[in-house]
Design a protein around this motif. Sequence first.
Motif, PDB file in Angstrom:
ATOM      1  N   TYR A  23       0.814  -1.221   0.000  1.00  0.00           N
ATOM      2  CA  TYR A  23       0.000   0.000   0.000  1.00  0.00           C
ATOM      3  C   TYR A  23       0.848   1.271   0.000  1.00  0.00           C
ATOM      4  O   TYR A  23       0.569   2.229  -0.721  1.00  0.00           O
ATOM      5  N   PHE A  24       1.942   1.295   0.784  1.00  0.00           N
ATOM      6  CA  PHE A  24       2.718   2.526   0.962  1.00  0.00           C
ATOM      7  C   PHE A  24       3.698   2.792  -0.184  1.00  0.00           C
ATOM      8  O   PHE A  24       4.278   3.870  -0.252  1.00  0.00           O
ATOM      9  N   SER A  25       3.893   1.819  -1.066  1.00  0.00           N
ATOM     10  CA  SER A  25       4.874   1.971  -2.131  1.00  0.00           C
ATOM     11  C   SER A  25       4.547   3.165  -3.023  1.00  0.00           C
ATOM     12  O   SER A  25       3.452   3.271  -3.574  1.00  0.00           O
ATOM     13  N   ASN A  26       5.513   4.092  -3.153  1.00  0.00           N
ATOM     14  CA  ASN A  26       5.378   5.302  -3.986  1.00  0.00           C
ATOM     15  C   ASN A  26       4.269   6.240  -3.534  1.00  0.00           C
ATOM     16  O   ASN A  26       3.921   7.178  -4.250  1.00  0.00           O
ATOM     17  N   LEU A  27       3.708   6.012  -2.349  1.00  0.00           N
ATOM     18  CA  LEU A  27       2.660   6.894  -1.831  1.00  0.00           C
ATOM     19  C   LEU A  27       3.285   8.244  -1.455  1.00  0.00           C
ATOM     20  O   LEU A  27       4.350   8.278  -0.829  1.00  0.00           O
ATOM     21  N   PRO A  28       2.679   9.365  -1.842  1.00  0.00           N
ATOM     22  CA  PRO A  28       3.283  10.679  -1.544  1.00  0.00           C
ATOM     23  C   PRO A  28       3.650  10.867  -0.077  1.00  0.00           C
ATOM     24  O   PRO A  28       4.680  11.457   0.246  1.00  0.00           O
ATOM     25  N   ASN A  29       2.803  10.377   0.830  1.00  0.00           N
ATOM     26  CA  ASN A  29       3.081  10.501   2.267  1.00  0.00           C
ATOM     27  C   ASN A  29       3.421   9.141   2.882  1.00  0.00           C
ATOM     28  O   ASN A  29       3.188   8.909   4.066  1.00  0.00           O
ATOM     29  N   GLY A  30       3.980   8.240   2.053  1.00  0.00           N
ATOM     30  CA  GLY A  30       4.216   6.879   2.526  1.00  0.00           C
ATOM     31  C   GLY A  30       5.533   6.649   3.221  1.00  0.00           C
ATOM     32  O   GLY A  30       5.781   5.548   3.718  1.00  0.00           O
ATOM     33  N   ASN A  31       6.385   7.682   3.295  1.00  0.00           N
ATOM     34  CA  ASN A  31       7.688   7.508   3.938  1.00  0.00           C
ATOM     35  C   ASN A  31       7.543   7.569   5.454  1.00  0.00           C
ATOM     36  O   ASN A  31       7.949   8.537   6.114  1.00  0.00           O
ATOM     37  N   ILE A  32       6.972   6.528   6.009  1.00  0.00           N
ATOM     38  CA  ILE A  32       6.681   6.493   7.443  1.00  0.00           C
ATOM     39  C   ILE A  32       7.956   6.611   8.266  1.00  0.00           C
ATOM     40  O   ILE A  32       8.023   7.390   9.236  1.00  0.00           O
ATOM     41  N   GLU A  33       8.962   5.847   7.914  1.00  0.00           N
ATOM     42  CA  GLU A  33      10.195   5.858   8.710  1.00  0.00           C
ATOM     43  C   GLU A  33      10.896   7.203   8.630  1.00  0.00           C
ATOM     44  O   GLU A  33      11.423   7.696   9.638  1.00  0.00           O
ATOM     45  N   GLY A  34      10.906   7.816   7.457  1.00  0.00           N
ATOM     46  CA  GLY A  34      11.513   9.138   7.336  1.00  0.00           C
ATOM     47  C   GLY A  34      10.782  10.157   8.176  1.00  0.00           C
ATOM     48  O   GLY A  34      11.401  11.011   8.829  1.00  0.00           O
ATOM     49  N   ASN A  35       9.451  10.076   8.179  1.00  0.00           N
ATOM     50  CA  ASN A  35       8.652  11.012   8.980  1.00  0.00           C
ATOM     51  C   ASN A  35       8.856  10.797  10.477  1.00  0.00           C
ATOM     52  O   ASN A  35       8.715  11.739  11.267  1.00  0.00           O
ATOM     53  N   LEU A  36       9.184   9.569  10.866  1.00  0.00           N
ATOM     54  CA  LEU A  36       9.406   9.268  12.283  1.00  0.00           C
ATOM     55  C   LEU A  36      10.858   9.487  12.705  1.00  0.00           C
ATOM     56  O   LEU A  36      11.196   9.279  13.871  1.00  0.00           O
ATOM     57  N   GLY A  37      11.708   9.891  11.773  1.00  0.00           N
ATOM     58  CA  GLY A  37      13.105  10.138  12.109  1.00  0.00           C
ATOM     59  C   GLY A  37      13.940   8.883  12.228  1.00  0.00           C
ATOM     60  O   GLY A  37      15.007   8.907  12.852  1.00  0.00           O
ATOM     61  N   ILE A  38      13.486   7.767  11.636  1.00  0.00           N
ATOM     62  CA  ILE A  38      14.250   6.516  11.674  1.00  0.00           C
ATOM     63  C   ILE A  38      15.282   6.560  10.559  1.00  0.00           C
ATOM     64  O   ILE A  38      14.942   6.624   9.378  1.00  0.00           O
ATOM     65  N   ALA A  39      16.549   6.532  10.926  1.00  0.00           N
ATOM     66  CA  ALA A  39      17.642   6.680   9.956  1.00  0.00           C
ATOM     67  C   ALA A  39      18.185   5.326   9.527  1.00  0.00           C
ATOM     68  O   ALA A  39      18.056   4.328  10.235  1.00  0.00           O
ATOM     69  N   GLY A  40      18.808   5.320   8.354  1.00  0.00           N
ATOM     70  CA  GLY A  40      19.529   4.136   7.899  1.00  0.00           C
ATOM     71  C   GLY A  40      18.742   3.173   7.057  1.00  0.00           C
ATOM     72  O   GLY A  40      19.281   2.154   6.620  1.00  0.00           O
TER      73      GLY A  40
END
Length: 393
Positions: free
Chosen positions: A55-72
């Motif tokens: 579901y999240f693949s290529n979704l405009p707001n799908g970068n959950i980890e980036g939004n949560l500050g999860i690095a790497g």
Amino acid sequence: SDLPSVFAAAIPGWYDTATSNGVNANAAYIYHFSARVIATTRYTYSRASQLSTPYFSNLPNGNIEGNLGIAGTDQYPINYGPPTVNFSGSTLDLSDSSVRFNHPQTSAVGESVLWVHSVHEFTFGGDFSRRESNLLSQSNPRGTYTFNGSATALNGNTTGGTGQEFADFLLGAPYSMAINYTNSLSGPQAAQLSGASGSALANLQSLQNTPSGGDRYLRSNVYDIFVNDQWRLTPRISLSLGVRWDYQAPSTELYGRLATIDLPGNFQIPVSVYNSLPPQTGLAVVAGQTGPVTGIKYSNSMLNGQKTAISPRIGLAWKPFAKHSSLIRGGVGLYYNPSVYSNLISQLDSQTPFATAFNLTNTCGATMQNAFSLTALQQLGCAPGATTTNAID
């Protein structure tokens, strides 16, 4: 087809999708040299395609980890989504699938000749096939956390019944962390890592830190030659005698992106040699290159194929009653399964230096935000230069 997510009941439209299709074609040409000699030329072609899209693949707001500050983690948009969260001793694990596009293709040509001579029917011939496995997939691009209650247990000891996995999760203190995603290096570029310096090294390291999407293109050639004799000993007894040779060349990757560990037969490396290894690659050696420890020149497939797979076969058919249709058959033969190379090569195509890959116990106080960042883990002392690399002896 639509595959509902674990949250689909609460969030309508949260579905993963999957599509598949395939093409198969074959052609044959039969030529009669005479009534007793017949040749058959065959060609077959097969091609398939399977695509699984979360579901999240290529979704405009799908970068959950980036939004949560999860690095790497892999920040390639097709791999957007949440990390996998495992709770030891619980069935409440959370995970979501990753993009997977599999596109295998096979072309094969073969020739056989039937020669009828007296009470013998000889058949001999051979086949050649070109097999391609084209895959777009990352093994673990968003990472996996495991919580076992050790962060909240008394003295870190979970055997005494203290500590809660979910409490560790709320504290953001995982027991272990694992991640595996490939980068944008080609085989020749990875081979240059060990000797590069200055801006050249910086450029290669930049590619090593850039996700590729996980594309891999494996190639293999398969050959066989066979001879068979159908021998009619009597009107009611037939003997089948045959021998066959099979060879599947170990798979190669189109861009040389295979690696293994260069170790001597006794698994012992002098300290002086180990300390002189380049930090970018360590013991890893790339397909087609020379090992930094043993000096062995590795092939493009990293494996040595078996070219002596000769298979004898014998069979018997007996019709015990001349006026009845009953028939008794038996036989024995030696058979080889050369496709084992495909399984072995899959262990060598997504690892250092072509991937960020590790599975570590959290001994340095890493948090959910930095547990997947190799740079952060090295600074904390959790993984000083450690990554995971498989090898096949």
